[in-house]
Write an enzyme that holds these catalytic residues in place. Structure first.
Site, PDB file in Angstrom:
ATOM      1  N   LYS A 109       0.084  11.741   5.328  1.00 60.86           N
ATOM      2  CA  LYS A 109       0.422  10.699   6.303  1.00 60.86           C
ATOM      3  C   LYS A 109       1.015   9.473   5.621  1.00 60.86           C
ATOM      4  O   LYS A 109       2.035   8.918   6.059  1.00 60.86           O
ATOM      5  CB  LYS A 109      -0.838  10.323   7.099  1.00 60.86           C
ATOM      6  CG  LYS A 109      -0.664   9.227   8.125  1.00 60.86           C
ATOM      7  CD  LYS A 109      -1.058   7.832   7.603  1.00 60.86           C
ATOM      8  CE  LYS A 109      -2.535   7.755   7.298  1.00 60.86           C
ATOM      9  NZ  LYS A 109      -2.931   6.371   6.868  1.00 60.86           N
TER      10      LYS A 109
ATOM     11  N   LYS B 247       0.839  -1.207   0.000  1.00 62.72           N
ATOM     12  CA  LYS B 247       0.000   0.000   0.000  1.00 62.72           C
ATOM     13  C   LYS B 247       0.871   1.252   0.000  1.00 62.72           C
ATOM     14  O   LYS B 247       0.549   2.256  -0.653  1.00 62.72           O
ATOM     15  CB  LYS B 247      -0.925   0.002   1.214  1.00 62.72           C
ATOM     16  CG  LYS B 247      -1.813   1.254   1.335  1.00 62.72           C
ATOM     17  CD  LYS B 247      -2.712   1.444   0.124  1.00 62.72           C
ATOM     18  CE  LYS B 247      -3.499   2.769   0.188  1.00 62.72           C
ATOM     19  NZ  LYS B 247      -4.512   2.794   1.238  1.00 62.72           N
TER      20      LYS B 247
END
Length: 298
Positions: free
Chosen positions: A239, A171
């Site tokens: 983030k 990811k």
């Protein structure tokens, strides 16, 4: 039918929980903002009043939370999943968090007699609503297979990519590629605007060639119309790029292009655009070129 406790009913978690309820599973959903349980209840699920209430009778516990500290708190807190889930329960973490945190939480889950797979998703709000998410799964093969009926209810591409933490690593790579594509798409559109090109026509022909991509298909229109309502917020992509850069440094892998893209995303956030869709990276690129970051081209 599986009994599922679903924790985190935000922009992604809510439609995912709704799909699971409509598929016939018994879903109890918990969110810190109770009003966000409404769509799940309308779909036949139940609003839980605590994490303990959501997971106590669940065969599967699903999480969709913003960041590593949130997942750690929900799993390990005094009123958390590890304290209240029944032994043998399967925990599916759909959140995007640090790979090292995932592997640590996996070890702690095993110590509590629980199973945990990391299953971060790609596809944004549109993918969650259409149940067409791409899901990269890390964990033991038998646990991934046990999770597959749940995963295939919310995603159209489900791939086991390796042991615990591998899903989060893939990811991270996904987010690096997506951010780079968005940045280059924004630069291309600003370039085309500066030359007075027919932008819809340009996007159409670019999409039919090697430059075509899911990013171009989904994000070009948002940039052209300056419709930056969030599907995936700049704050979250910032983030995620922090996860990428930290993991790359640990592995001693340079991110020459990725580092620049991470700084552009950080600049977009610093300019006050953190709550906008990550296509709002266009605004930073436009500012750098001395062009309007808001007004659509006539």
């Amino acid at each position: 039918m599986t009994t599922i406790g679903f924790i985190g009913l935000g922009i992604m978690g809510s439609p995912m929980a709704v799909h699971l309820a409509r598929a016939g599973h018994a879903v109890a959903g918990y969110n810190r903002s109770p009003e966000k349980t409404g769509p799940l209840v309308e779909a036949g699920g139940r609003a839980a009043d605590s994490i303990a209430d959501a997971v106590r009778e669940a065969d599967v516990v699903a999480l969709m939370l913003p960041d590593s500290p949130d997942v750690t708190r929900v799993l390990t807190g005094e009123d958390g999943v590890f304290a209240h889930a029944a032994p043998g329960s399967l925990v599916i973490d759909f959140s995007t968090i640090r790979p090292d945190v995932t592997t640590e939480l996996h070890a702690r889950a095993v110590d509590r007699g629980l199973r945990l797979v990391d299953a971060p998703v790609s596809g944004g709000q549109a993918g969650a609503e259409a149940a067409s998410l791409s899901i990269m799964v890390g964990g033991a093969a038998e646990d991934v297979e046990a999770a597959r009926p749940v995963l295939e209810t919310v995603g159209s591409t489900v791939v086991h990519v390796g042991p615990s933490g591998a899903g989060q690593t893939v990811k991270a790579a996904n987010q690096l590629i997506v951010a780079g594509n968005i940045a280059l798409l924004a630069e291309a559109l600003v370039f085309l605007e500066a030359h007075g090109a027919d932008l819809p026509a340009a996007v159409e022909v670019l999409g039919g060639g090697l430059a075509g991509s899911a990013v171009l298909t989904q994000k070009a229109a948002k940039m052209l119309t300056r419709d930056f309502g969030p599907g995936f917020r700049i704050d979250l992509h910032h983030k995620d790029l922090g996860i990428v850069t930290a993991a790359a440094r640990e592995a001693e892998v340079p991110l020459a292009v990725g580092g620049i893209v991470a700084q552009l995303v950080a600049a977009t956030r610093a300019a006050g655009d953190g709550s906008l869709d990550h296509s709002a990276l266009y605004r930073t690129i436009a500012r750098l070129a001395g062009r309007s970051p808001w007004d659509p081209t006539p």
